[in-house]
Design an enzyme around this catalytic site. Sequence first.
Site, mmCIF file in Angstrom:
data_model
loop_
_atom_site.group_PDB
_atom_site.id
_atom_site.type_symbol
_atom_site.label_atom_id
_atom_site.label_comp_id
_atom_site.label_asym_id
_atom_site.label_seq_id
_atom_site.Cartn_x
_atom_site.Cartn_y
_atom_site.Cartn_z
ATOM 1 N N PRO A 1 3.607 17.660 -0.538
ATOM 2 C CA PRO A 1 3.362 16.402 -0.364
ATOM 3 C C PRO A 1 4.742 15.618 0.077
ATOM 4 C CG PRO A 1 2.469 16.865 -2.828
ATOM 5 C CD PRO A 1 3.291 17.963 -2.149
ATOM 6 N N LYS B 1 18.538 6.324 -0.478
ATOM 7 C CA LYS B 1 19.380 6.526 0.587
ATOM 8 C C LYS B 1 19.466 5.246 1.635
ATOM 9 C CE LYS B 1 20.878 10.415 -0.713
ATOM 10 N NZ LYS B 1 22.303 10.461 -1.344
ATOM 11 N N SER C 1 21.101 10.600 4.458
ATOM 12 C CA SER C 1 20.116 11.649 4.818
ATOM 13 C C SER C 1 19.340 11.507 6.022
ATOM 14 C CB SER C 1 19.502 12.035 3.722
ATOM 15 O OG SER C 1 18.192 12.740 3.816
ATOM 16 N N TYR D 1 27.302 21.401 -4.467
ATOM 17 C CA TYR D 1 27.235 21.936 -3.311
ATOM 18 C C TYR D 1 28.019 21.420 -1.990
ATOM 19 C CZ TYR D 1 24.931 24.427 0.773
ATOM 20 O OH TYR D 1 24.746 25.080 1.943
ATOM 21 N N PHE E 1 29.148 11.801 -3.137
ATOM 22 C CA PHE E 1 28.025 12.783 -3.224
ATOM 23 C C PHE E 1 27.252 12.377 -4.513
ATOM 24 C CE2 PHE E 1 31.478 14.785 -0.871
ATOM 25 C CZ PHE E 1 30.576 15.288 0.606
ATOM 26 N N TYR F 1 13.727 8.446 -3.756
ATOM 27 C CA TYR F 1 14.949 9.221 -3.166
ATOM 28 C C TYR F 1 15.220 8.666 -1.845
ATOM 29 C CZ TYR F 1 17.664 12.685 -0.685
ATOM 30 O OH TYR F 1 18.584 13.042 0.146
#
Length: 316
Positions: free
Chosen positions: A300, A156, A127, A13, A83, A152
Amino acid sequence: MSKKVLVSGGAGYIGSHVTVELIAAGYEVVVADNLSNCDLTCFEGVKKITGRDDIPFYQIDCCDYASVDKVFTEHKIDAVIHFAAFKAVGESVAEPIMYYRNNLVSFLNILEVAKNHGGCNVLFSSSATVYGEAEVLPVTEQTPRLPATSPYGNTKQMCEDILRDVVAATAASEGVVKGIALRYFNPIGAHPSALIGELPRGVPNNLVPFITQTAIGKRECLSIFGNDYPTADGTGVRDYIHVVDLAIGHLHALKKVCSGTGLNIYNLGTGNGYSVLEVLRAFEKACGHPIKFEIAPRRPGDIATCFSDPSKAKAE
Ligand code: UDP
């Protein structure tokens, strides 16, 4: 100036929108993607938009060192925009090993290969998740990172730290790596041609692709995750930035990274927060018909509100 740019995850994307802007600005682009979360639709769209049928494409997994090394051997890469990563928070909680391996090993390979090939400039896709539920809003680059609430989010933070250490360690070496971490808020929208956009495999995790798929009847009903947050209408508030604006931010960062020392960090957001209901209503207005939704329990790990102070990126 960085002339040849490797875009890892360039068929996805954000990567596809960045590839379009890079080519429009005169950069040469090499795309690498393992197609784990997309097919070639966006890459074909990039070729149509740019009128370029000759963009080198490597279907490789950046976790494979030899594959990354081959790209750097076949091209003199001046900069990498990285990315290529898994990005589903919930999935990362269920599959932490998969997430740590994929997101960390791929980035380590990129950095090691870059260093071994004489160094290069690196933009890392970070992020807003690194800020967690910040006490003070909007968040600036100085806002302390909070302990990540998912593997996740941890990847980062860890990749930012890895890049910082590599930039520091290579400053006086043969292979200088310069780096910028761009902390994205919520990228949405699509190139005006509509030839590229957000096309995740399976059920979308993010709000806007879920809305678009509900609008065209591909999904039955949007679940709004919670309407009892301490926000004006009770639904979560985020800072939604148009993906083309985000892509243009990468062009500026590429210029900036050349003159940088140490790891530089920028928020890429708009500075405005909108609630889930506001986004939904705006989408209904734009497409001219109602979109079915229901109020569901909170998801959550979600926080009430997050929006950026983008003034550093604007100023610099
Ligand atoms: N959201 C929602 N329904 C969905 C997906 C997301 O209500 O199907 C909400 C989510 O709770 C959050 C906002 O939309 O308040 C943005 O979520 P998204 O997953 O797009 O981005 P995040 O900010 O979590 O990275």
